[in-house]
Write a protein that holds these residues in place. Sequence first.
Motif, mmCIF file in Angstrom:
data_model
loop_
_atom_site.group_PDB
_atom_site.id
_atom_site.type_symbol
_atom_site.label_atom_id
_atom_site.label_comp_id
_atom_site.label_asym_id
_atom_site.label_seq_id
_atom_site.Cartn_x
_atom_site.Cartn_y
_atom_site.Cartn_z
ATOM 1 N N LEU B 83 5.792 -8.708 -8.372
ATOM 2 C CA LEU B 83 7.077 -8.045 -8.142
ATOM 3 C C LEU B 83 7.312 -7.807 -6.651
ATOM 4 N N SER B 84 6.233 -7.488 -5.936
ATOM 5 C CA SER B 84 6.335 -7.181 -4.512
ATOM 6 C C SER B 84 6.659 -8.404 -3.656
ATOM 7 N N ASP B 85 6.673 -9.590 -4.267
ATOM 8 C CA ASP B 85 7.040 -10.799 -3.515
ATOM 9 C C ASP B 85 8.555 -10.955 -3.378
ATOM 10 N N SER B 86 9.302 -10.114 -4.063
ATOM 11 C CA SER B 86 10.764 -10.179 -3.934
ATOM 12 C C SER B 86 11.175 -9.927 -2.495
ATOM 13 N N GLY B 87 12.213 -10.638 -2.067
ATOM 14 C CA GLY B 87 12.688 -10.454 -0.702
ATOM 15 C C GLY B 87 13.519 -11.638 -0.264
ATOM 16 N N PHE B 88 13.879 -11.598 1.009
ATOM 17 C CA PHE B 88 14.676 -12.651 1.629
ATOM 18 C C PHE B 88 13.736 -13.449 2.514
ATOM 19 N N TYR B 89 13.546 -14.728 2.182
ATOM 20 C CA TYR B 89 12.609 -15.581 2.898
ATOM 21 C C TYR B 89 13.380 -16.482 3.865
ATOM 22 N N LEU B 90 12.937 -16.459 5.089
ATOM 23 C CA LEU B 90 13.608 -17.224 6.142
ATOM 24 C C LEU B 90 12.650 -18.208 6.785
ATOM 25 N N CYS B 91 13.117 -19.421 6.923
ATOM 26 C CA CYS B 91 12.380 -20.453 7.638
ATOM 27 C C CYS B 91 13.031 -20.629 9.005
ATOM 28 N N ALA B 92 12.218 -20.910 10.008
ATOM 29 C CA ALA B 92 12.752 -21.119 11.355
ATOM 30 C C ALA B 92 11.939 -22.189 12.059
ATOM 31 N N TRP B 93 12.570 -22.808 13.056
ATOM 32 C CA TRP B 93 11.862 -23.785 13.884
ATOM 33 C C TRP B 93 12.242 -23.567 15.338
ATOM 34 N N ARG B 94 11.383 -24.079 16.213
ATOM 35 C CA ARG B 94 11.748 -24.137 17.617
ATOM 36 C C ARG B 94 10.983 -25.262 18.279
ATOM 37 N N TRP B 95 11.437 -25.670 19.446
ATOM 38 C CA TRP B 95 10.848 -26.810 20.150
ATOM 39 C C TRP B 95 9.372 -26.543 20.436
ATOM 40 N N THR B 96 9.116 -25.406 21.023
ATOM 41 C CA THR B 96 7.762 -25.053 21.420
ATOM 42 C C THR B 96 7.756 -23.573 21.771
ATOM 43 N N GLN B 97 6.611 -23.074 22.166
ATOM 44 C CA GLN B 97 6.521 -21.700 22.626
ATOM 45 C C GLN B 97 7.495 -21.490 23.781
ATOM 46 N N SER B 98 7.989 -20.276 23.895
ATOM 47 C CA SER B 98 8.878 -19.858 24.978
ATOM 48 C C SER B 98 10.275 -20.422 24.870
ATOM 49 N N THR B 99 10.661 -20.855 23.695
ATOM 50 C CA THR B 99 12.039 -21.292 23.469
ATOM 51 C C THR B 99 12.632 -20.498 22.315
ATOM 52 N N GLU B 100 13.947 -20.639 22.143
ATOM 53 C CA GLU B 100 14.613 -19.912 21.076
ATOM 54 C C GLU B 100 14.286 -20.532 19.721
ATOM 55 N N ALA B 101 14.430 -19.723 18.682
ATOM 56 C CA ALA B 101 14.198 -20.186 17.324
ATOM 57 C C ALA B 101 15.527 -20.384 16.603
ATOM 58 N N PHE B 102 15.535 -21.340 15.696
ATOM 59 C CA PHE B 102 16.706 -21.635 14.877
ATOM 60 C C PHE B 102 16.344 -21.376 13.425
ATOM 61 N N PHE B 103 17.190 -20.616 12.755
ATOM 62 C CA PHE B 103 16.881 -20.178 11.403
ATOM 63 C C PHE B 103 17.676 -20.921 10.345
ATOM 64 N N GLY B 104 17.045 -21.074 9.182
ATOM 65 C CA GLY B 104 17.755 -21.519 8.011
ATOM 66 C C GLY B 104 18.551 -20.370 7.435
ATOM 67 N N GLN B 105 19.287 -20.662 6.377
ATOM 68 C CA GLN B 105 20.164 -19.643 5.787
ATOM 69 C C GLN B 105 19.420 -18.698 4.844
ATOM 70 N N GLY B 106 18.177 -18.981 4.560
ATOM 71 C CA GLY B 106 17.368 -18.053 3.780
ATOM 72 C C GLY B 106 17.390 -18.302 2.286
ATOM 73 N N THR B 107 16.353 -17.817 1.618
ATOM 74 C CA THR B 107 16.258 -17.842 0.157
ATOM 75 C C THR B 107 16.050 -16.413 -0.321
ATOM 76 N N ARG B 108 16.948 -15.963 -1.171
ATOM 77 C CA ARG B 108 16.779 -14.619 -1.745
ATOM 78 C C ARG B 108 16.004 -14.762 -3.039
ATOM 79 N N LEU B 109 14.777 -14.261 -3.043
ATOM 80 C CA LEU B 109 13.895 -14.359 -4.196
ATOM 81 C C LEU B 109 13.840 -13.014 -4.901
ATOM 82 N N THR B 110 14.099 -13.034 -6.192
ATOM 83 C CA THR B 110 13.950 -11.842 -7.030
ATOM 84 C C THR B 110 12.916 -12.146 -8.096
ATOM 85 N N VAL B 111 11.861 -11.365 -8.096
ATOM 86 C CA VAL B 111 10.816 -11.517 -9.104
ATOM 87 C C VAL B 111 11.045 -10.453 -10.172
ATOM 88 N N VAL B 112 11.171 -10.903 -11.414
ATOM 89 C CA VAL B 112 11.525 -9.958 -12.492
ATOM 90 C C VAL B 112 10.422 -9.879 -13.554
#
Lengths: 111, 112
Positions: B83-112
């Motif tokens: 149940l505690s795994d419920s939440g909004f999961y976000l994936c992100a990428w970036r070129w390398t360290q010290s650069t900005e990150a770009f995010f996906g739109q997310g997955t809203r997971l509800t464990v019932v």
Amino acid sequence: SQQGEEDPQALSIQEGENATMNCSYKTSINNLQWYRQNSGRGLVHLILIRSNEREKHSGRLRVTLDTSKKSSSLLITASRAADTASYFCATDEVSYGKLTFGQGTILTVHP
Amino acid sequence: SQTIHQWPATLVQPVGSPLSLECTVEGTSNPNLYWYRQAAGRGLQLLFYSVGIGQISSEVPQNLSASRPQDRQFILSSKKLLLSDSGFYLCAWRWTQSTEAFFGQGTRLTVV
């Protein structure tokens, strides 16, 4: 673990006012970044300030960094209702690759 | 240009069921990849990050795991959801360290 801690947790202002958010962190960093998140969406990068910089501007955004105090601030000038969102600081630690976010500040700008 | 795809957007899963969330990046090579989880009204908790194929760093020991089977693919898995795994999961990428990150739109997971 959370690296950055934002203050305040929530901020409510009127359009045209300035909004200031603060971030404190604990470890050595290469840079500090600020992001914005609209409700239920992914995060969008706003600005990056490197550890050897003290201040940076981008449009209506002004970021400061004090590495001696391990703190940063984000100032949004002349706020607009469209600025309503959550704002997060993220620390890019010296250890390779790790990007850690704080708890965020929820900003509400009333028209 | 680079794009990040994350799916599904929403997911409702029963307790004890397995999980597989996929994230892919297009238009770049050897990106740094990240999985974060966000509880309601809270900040982002870093779960896993990868600076290259076969390199996975785990930040929070729990019943989740991550894999990077291809250069631009990052998968978050669980054998048995809690149940505690419920939440909004976000994936992100970036070129390398010290650069900005770009995010996906997310997955809203509800464990019932």
